[in-house]
Structures are given as C-alpha cells and as structure tokens.
Design a protein around this motif. Structure first.
Motif, PDB file in Angstrom:
ATOM      1  N   ALA A 222       0.842  -1.194   0.000  1.00  0.00           N
ATOM      2  CA  ALA A 222       0.000   0.000   0.000  1.00  0.00           C
ATOM      3  C   ALA A 222       0.882   1.251   0.000  1.00  0.00           C
ATOM      4  CB  ALA A 222      -0.909  -0.004   1.227  1.00  0.00           C
ATOM      5  N   PRO A 223       0.355   2.398  -0.464  1.00  0.00           N
ATOM      6  CA  PRO A 223       1.146   3.638  -0.492  1.00  0.00           C
ATOM      7  C   PRO A 223       1.594   4.071   0.903  1.00  0.00           C
ATOM      8  CG  PRO A 223      -0.841   3.844  -1.817  1.00  0.00           C
ATOM      9  CD  PRO A 223      -0.980   2.576  -1.042  1.00  0.00           C
ATOM     10  N   ASP A 224       2.569   4.985   0.922  1.00  0.00           N
ATOM     11  CA  ASP A 224       3.073   5.567   2.170  1.00  0.00           C
ATOM     12  C   ASP A 224       3.621   4.511   3.121  1.00  0.00           C
ATOM     13  OD1 ASP A 224       2.279   8.081   1.241  1.00  0.00           O
ATOM     14  OD2 ASP A 224       0.288   7.863   2.129  1.00  0.00           O
ATOM     15  N   SER A 225       4.307   3.509   2.552  1.00  0.00           N
ATOM     16  CA  SER A 225       4.929   2.457   3.372  1.00  0.00           C
ATOM     17  C   SER A 225       3.911   1.752   4.257  1.00  0.00           C
ATOM     18  CB  SER A 225       6.055   3.047   4.236  1.00  0.00           C
ATOM     19  OG  SER A 225       7.038   3.641   3.427  1.00  0.00           O
ATOM     20  N   LYS A 282      -5.860  -4.197  -5.847  1.00  0.00           N
ATOM     21  CA  LYS A 282      -5.090  -3.121  -6.461  1.00  0.00           C
ATOM     22  C   LYS A 282      -4.822  -2.035  -5.422  1.00  0.00           C
ATOM     23  CE  LYS A 282      -8.933  -0.326  -8.279  1.00  0.00           C
ATOM     24  NZ  LYS A 282      -9.519   0.275  -9.506  1.00  0.00           N
ATOM     25  N   ALA A 283      -3.755  -1.286  -5.656  1.00  0.00           N
ATOM     26  CA  ALA A 283      -3.402  -0.184  -4.755  1.00  0.00           C
ATOM     27  C   ALA A 283      -4.240   1.042  -5.093  1.00  0.00           C
ATOM     28  CB  ALA A 283      -1.921   0.137  -4.878  1.00  0.00           C
ATOM     29  N   THR A 284      -4.620   1.798  -4.045  1.00  0.00           N
ATOM     30  CA  THR A 284      -5.322   3.062  -4.211  1.00  0.00           C
ATOM     31  C   THR A 284      -4.469   4.171  -3.609  1.00  0.00           C
ATOM     32  OG1 THR A 284      -6.506   2.834  -2.101  1.00  0.00           O
ATOM     33  CG2 THR A 284      -7.538   1.867  -4.052  1.00  0.00           C
ATOM     34  N   ASP A 285      -4.991   5.398  -3.644  1.00  0.00           N
ATOM     35  CA  ASP A 285      -4.218   6.517  -3.099  1.00  0.00           C
ATOM     36  C   ASP A 285      -3.965   6.373  -1.603  1.00  0.00           C
ATOM     37  OD1 ASP A 285      -4.181   7.628  -5.584  1.00  0.00           O
ATOM     38  OD2 ASP A 285      -5.874   8.981  -5.235  1.00  0.00           O
ATOM     39  N   ALA A 286      -4.871   5.680  -0.901  1.00  0.00           N
ATOM     40  CA  ALA A 286      -4.751   5.614   0.551  1.00  0.00           C
ATOM     41  C   ALA A 286      -4.662   4.197   1.096  1.00  0.00           C
ATOM     42  CB  ALA A 286      -5.937   6.321   1.206  1.00  0.00           C
ATOM     43  N   GLY A 287      -4.627   3.204   0.207  1.00  0.00           N
ATOM     44  CA  GLY A 287      -4.566   1.840   0.716  1.00  0.00           C
ATOM     45  C   GLY A 287      -4.707   0.811  -0.378  1.00  0.00           C
ATOM     46  N   LEU A 288      -5.606  -0.163  -0.165  1.00  0.00           N
ATOM     47  CA  LEU A 288      -5.823  -1.265  -1.097  1.00  0.00           C
ATOM     48  C   LEU A 288      -7.309  -1.439  -1.353  1.00  0.00           C
ATOM     49  CD1 LEU A 288      -3.439  -3.837   0.629  1.00  0.00           C
ATOM     50  CD2 LEU A 288      -2.929  -2.550  -1.455  1.00  0.00           C
ATOM     51  N   GLN A 289      -7.637  -1.937  -2.527  1.00  0.00           N
ATOM     52  CA  GLN A 289      -9.025  -2.254  -2.846  1.00  0.00           C
ATOM     53  C   GLN A 289      -9.128  -3.730  -3.208  1.00  0.00           C
ATOM     54  OE1 GLN A 289     -11.331  -1.260  -6.646  1.00  0.00           O
ATOM     55  NE2 GLN A 289     -12.107   0.308  -5.226  1.00  0.00           N
ATOM     56  N   LEU A 290     -10.092  -4.412  -2.574  1.00  0.00           N
ATOM     57  CA  LEU A 290     -10.355  -5.816  -2.862  1.00  0.00           C
ATOM     58  C   LEU A 290     -11.652  -5.907  -3.645  1.00  0.00           C
ATOM     59  CD1 LEU A 290      -9.631  -7.359   0.665  1.00  0.00           C
ATOM     60  CD2 LEU A 290      -8.008  -6.767  -1.146  1.00  0.00           C
ATOM     61  N   ALA A 291     -11.669  -6.703  -4.700  1.00  0.00           N
ATOM     62  CA  ALA A 291     -12.869  -6.865  -5.524  1.00  0.00           C
ATOM     63  C   ALA A 291     -13.027  -8.336  -5.872  1.00  0.00           C
ATOM     64  CB  ALA A 291     -12.783  -6.013  -6.784  1.00  0.00           C
ATOM     65  N   ALA A 292     -14.145  -8.929  -5.453  1.00  0.00           N
ATOM     66  CA  ALA A 292     -14.412 -10.340  -5.716  1.00  0.00           C
ATOM     67  C   ALA A 292     -15.433 -10.476  -6.834  1.00  0.00           C
ATOM     68  CB  ALA A 292     -14.923 -11.027  -4.453  1.00  0.00           C
ATOM     69  N   THR A 293     -15.269 -11.489  -7.655  1.00  0.00           N
ATOM     70  CA  THR A 293     -16.209 -11.819  -8.722  1.00  0.00           C
ATOM     71  C   THR A 293     -16.681 -13.249  -8.516  1.00  0.00           C
ATOM     72  OG1 THR A 293     -15.028 -10.374 -10.258  1.00  0.00           O
ATOM     73  CG2 THR A 293     -16.537 -11.984 -11.210  1.00  0.00           C
ATOM     74  N   GLY A 294     -18.006 -13.442  -8.573  1.00  0.00           N
ATOM     75  CA  GLY A 294     -18.549 -14.782  -8.401  1.00  0.00           C
ATOM     76  C   GLY A 294     -18.919 -15.122  -6.977  1.00  0.00           C
ATOM     77  N   SER A 295     -19.003 -14.114  -6.111  1.00  0.00           N
ATOM     78  CA  SER A 295     -19.370 -14.350  -4.704  1.00  0.00           C
ATOM     79  C   SER A 295     -20.389 -13.302  -4.270  1.00  0.00           C
ATOM     80  CB  SER A 295     -18.139 -14.282  -3.800  1.00  0.00           C
ATOM     81  OG  SER A 295     -18.503 -14.385  -2.438  1.00  0.00           O
TER      82      SER A 295
END
Length: 539
Positions: A222-225, A282-295
């Motif tokens: 994630a950004p900012d260490s 994927k990384a975002t400006d302030a952290g991480l984004q999780l995206a599930a498909t099929g659930s």
C-alpha cells in the motif's frame, strides 16, 4: 470300416474325461471374470482391460513413494476435518483409492477433508500444479486445493486456493495451480468432499504435485509504506509493517455459499475458490481495494483484537458497536496503530460479526471493499480538535471541550493514537464532573440534617452551575444530577410552605384583632393580602 470300442477301455478313461471337463469349465469361468473386470475398469474411466493393476505414474511427482496412488492409507490425514476418509478397492488405477461417505449417523458432518500427513517443503515464488482423480456419487461434490503456509508457527498466514467444488460423473481429473507467496515454505494438498446426503460418496485416487505452471504470487504494498497484500489464486492476506503485530487481515472468504457448502462454511473451511470466485487486489491513493467476482458478499477474517474498539458509521457519523451480532454500516474502523484500518463499502448494508477464539469473522454485503491505511487529512482534523479541547479545559469550559472531543469520536476517529488521547482527556473531564456531583450530594445530606434553607439553595445553584459548565448532553449521570436538584428544590418548597403557613396564621389573627377593635377596614385589608399572597392551602 466300423470300429468297435472296448467297453473296458472306455470305462477306464471315464475319470480323465471328467477332470478335463472341470478344467475346461474353470478356464471359461476365469476368462469371463477377467472380461468383466476389464469392462468394470473401462466403465470407471480406466485405460482398458488389464490396466487397473498398474497405478498411474506422473513424471516429476513430488509426493513421496507411491503415496499418490492411494494403494494404502499411509501418509494421509484421513480425519483432517468432517467425516473421515477410508481405504477402498474402487480405484481409478491400481488396486486402491480413498473414499468419503457421510453415512446414516444423525450427527455426521456433511463434508470431509483429506490432507497429506506431512506438507512438502517448497521455495517462495515457485509455481506448482496439483492434480487428483475424483469420482462423485449420489449428489456428492469435490474440490482440490493447495494450502501454502510457513513452517514457523509464529507466521500466522495461510493461503488456500484450488478448483471449484462441484460434482464429477465418472472418474474426472481435477487440476489447479498455486504459487508460493512470500514468507511461505510449505505446501499442503487438500481434497474436499461435500456430502449432502447419507449415500453421497467421493472417491479419490492418483494424486500428484509437480513443480510446473505459470502461477504468480501477489505481493502489493500500500502507499506511504503501508501494509502489504500477499496472496495466490483466490487467497489473500494483508501483512502489517509491525513485526510484533503483523496481521491486518488473515483471510478473505465468501460471505454466503450454496446450501450444499453450508457445513464447510460454518466450519470456516469454505474458501473463495470453492464457489468459483476470484479475487483482485489493487493499490489506491490511501490503501488497497479488494474486488471479488462470483461471490455474494465477503467474509473478512481478522485477529480478535482488531474488533476490540470497533466503530461503525451508516452515513458519516461513527459510533461504537458490539463486535458480535448484526449492525448496519457503510464504513468501519478496526485495529490499532499500525494495523488501524478504515474499511469502506460502496453503500450501507447489513453486516455481521462473530468472535471465535483468536479470530474475528466480519461478514459484509459488498464484494468491493476499500482498506484505507493512510488518513492524513482526518488525522490533522482530529489533532486540531484535540488541541482546542485542551485549551477549552484550561479556560474553564469543560462543556466546549467535551463537544470538541465528541467531534473527534464521531467524525475523525481514524487515527487510534489521537483517539486514545481524546478518550484520556474525556475521562479526566468526566472525573472532574463526578467529583463536583459527589460534593453536591454531600451538601444535600448536610442541608437535610440541619434543615437549612441556605444549604438547599447552595445545592440547587451548584447543580445549575454544573449543567451550565458541561451542558445537559454531556452529563454522564444526567438522571442522578436531575434527581439531586429536584430533592433540593422539594426541601426548599417545604421550608417556604412552612414559613407561609406561619405568616398566614399570624396575619389571620391580626385581622381578627382589628375586627374586635372596631377596625373593620384594616381587618379587610389584611384578609385581602392573605388571600392574594398566602392563598388557602398553603401551610
């Protein structure tokens, strides 16, 4: 020419003919048996008659010896979870297989898990192909999974991923690829059997692990260490930068599952790949984004400590919530300091939390979730409000200070260190409030003992001052403070009533004296005063 047979010689040969007949019968029976065996092998998906006695050999198989051939039960953990697996002669090839059957027992689990007794040592970053032959009967389903983890028990991360859990008519080959994430050095093979009915059966044979494939492990910082997302296939975890408290997120599981997988899900063993779901990060400006498909929804597995100070917001105002049970939220705050996580969903929805041992399972209605670890602007706002609250306290304005602290708790509680300082200042203010309340309670007891009007007046004025300083909404024991004021006012009213009664009696006597002295006009004036200022009914 006619040849005559010697009856004696014919009788002498009778025993030999009988033996020859028996031999011919036995040979015909054996041929029929081998033909039937060949047909059975063909029906079960074998290579043809006569091939069943030759176990399948996979070049480069990492499983030791003939373990993958399942000729014996040795080397397998048959009771890893749910109902046990047992040995069977109904193999795909060779003479053996492993079988799971639910049976008629009322308390039997509706699933079983088969594992290797000893996981294989592997190297980080390598790709492996896992394969198995399975046969599902009477509505059963099966899945093949790989489990990557560290031999060091101090490393808590485990990554399960594999094939979709589904039925297989006849013998079918299952295959999955798994890459070894950073920090892992062991690879475990699992076969999951789902058994929805008493007669449901799963057969397993010819398993293999080979170093092959093109699977790659996820390692995304994630950004900012900030924390790092680690994963493989549909399995993912998030590691913190704090080596003493390394876990932000242990696992991501499906939020809901089909009816057949409910038992596996309740046991915490149903993973995203079991329902055919995939997970992207994927990384975002302030952290991480999780995206599930099929659930349908997600279940996040976190350390139980992460929910100790759970804050939830349905709109924009945060409030504390019980970690266990259902609540409505669009965002949540979990963890502390370097594991502090602001979890945001696209919309508000029903969430459910459950603590079991050292794990906290948080089920969310969303399939896309933002994990925010960097909240610099919110931290600056909270720090500014904390500074103002301290100034208000020094200026003798505890109510203003508490309002500023409330703004931190409701609007900007992202930074756990600032929030902890705000809570500490709030406790100090509440302690001062409680001290003033206790002094007023002692004053009321003293005034009641001596029945002094000044004492009761001091209590009433003290309560009004306490409310004015802190504000009615900031009183921790609002009902008790109100009761204290009501008691003092009741005592004052009793004293005043007694004084008015005494005055009425004296003035009534004075009016009577005027009447007797032939001063009717003065008597009338006195009575009018009494009726106006000391009405009937007062004491």
């Amino acid at each position: 020419a006619v040849r005559k047979l010697d009856a004696g010689r014919l009788q002498g040969r009778g025993g030999s003919v009988a033996v020859l007949g028996l031999v011919l019968t036995a040979m015909l029976g054996a041929g029929g048996y081998f033909w039937w065996q060949g047909q059975a092998v063909n029906e079960d998906g074998g290579a043809g008659a006569g091939k069943r006695n030759d176990p399948l050999v996979v070049t480069g198989n990492k499983l030791p010896g003939n373990l993958g051939a399942c000729e014996t039960e040795e080397g397998w953990a048959l009771r890893a979870a749910g109902v046990p697996f047992t040995g069977s002669s109904r193999g795909h090839t060779g003479s053996g297989a492993l079988l799971a059957n639910r049976g008629e027992a009322a308390d039997a689990a509706d699933f079983g898990v088969l594992r290797l007794q000893e996981a294989l040592p592997v190297l980080t970053g390598r790709s492996f192909v896992l394969a198995a032959h399975v046969k599902c009967e009477q509505g059963a389903q099966a899945a093949l999974r790989g489990l990557a983890f560290a031999a060091n028990e101090q490393v808590p991360f485990q990554y399960r991923t594999g094939t979709r859990c589904e039925g297989a008519e006849g013998w079918q080959r299952l295959q999955c690829e798994i890459a070894i994430p950073a920090g892992c050095d062991r690879l475990q093979l699992e076969v999951v059997a789902v058994l929805p009915t008493a007669t449901a059966t799963v057969l397993v044979d010819d398993l293999a692990i080979t170093e092959a494939g093109a699977a790659t492990a996820l390692e995304l910082k994630a950004p900012d260490s900030g924390p790092t997302a680690l994963g493989t296939g549909a399995a993912l975890a998030v590691r913190s930068v704090d080596t003493n408290n390394p876990v932000v997120l242990l696992e991501v599981l499906p939020g809901s599952v089909p009816a057949a997988l409910q038992g596996l899900h309740k046991a915490g063993l149903c993973v995203l790949s079991d329902v055919g779901a995939t997970l992207a990060c994927k990384a975002t400006d302030a952290g991480l984004q999780l995206a599930a498909t099929g659930s349908d929804g997600l279940q996040l597995v976190l350390p139980s400590e992460a929910a100790s100070g759970l804050l939830v917001a349905a709109e924009s105002t945060f409030a504390s919530a019980s970690a266990d049970g259902e609540f409505t939220a669009s965002s949540l705050l979990l963890g502390d300091r370097l594991t502090r996580t602001w979890l945001r969903m696209p919309a508000s929805g029903a969430c459910r939390g459950a603590t079991a041992g050292a794990r906290y399972r948080l089920t969310l209605p969303a399939t896309t979730v933002d994990l925010v670890f960097s909240f610099g602007n919110e931290r600056r706002v909270a720090a500014g409000l904390l500074r103002q609250a301290r100034e208000s306290r020094q200026q003798g304005k505890p109510g203003a200070a508490m309002e500023q602290l409330r703004s931190i708790e409701q609007q900007s509680p992202m930074d756990s260190e600032v929030l902890a300082e705000a809570f500490a200042l709030r406790r100090e203010l509440l302690a001062a409030q409680a001290d003033r309340q206790q002094r007023l309670e002692r004053d009321l007891e003293e005034a009641s003992f001596f029945t002094t009007r000044g004492g009761f007046e001091r209590v009433v004025l003290g309560v009004e001052s306490l409310i004015a300083d802190f504000g009615d909404d900031n009183l921790e024991q609002r009902a008790a403070v109100g009761e204290l004021r009501d008691k003092a006012r009741a005592q004052l009213a009793a004293i005043d009533d007694a004084q008015r009664g005494s005055q009425r009696e004296r003035l009534t006597q004075l009016a009577t004296a005027f009447d007797e002295a032939q001063q009717a006009g003065l008597g009338k004036l006195v009575r009018q005063y009494v009726e106006k200022h000391l009405p009937s009914g007062s004491k």
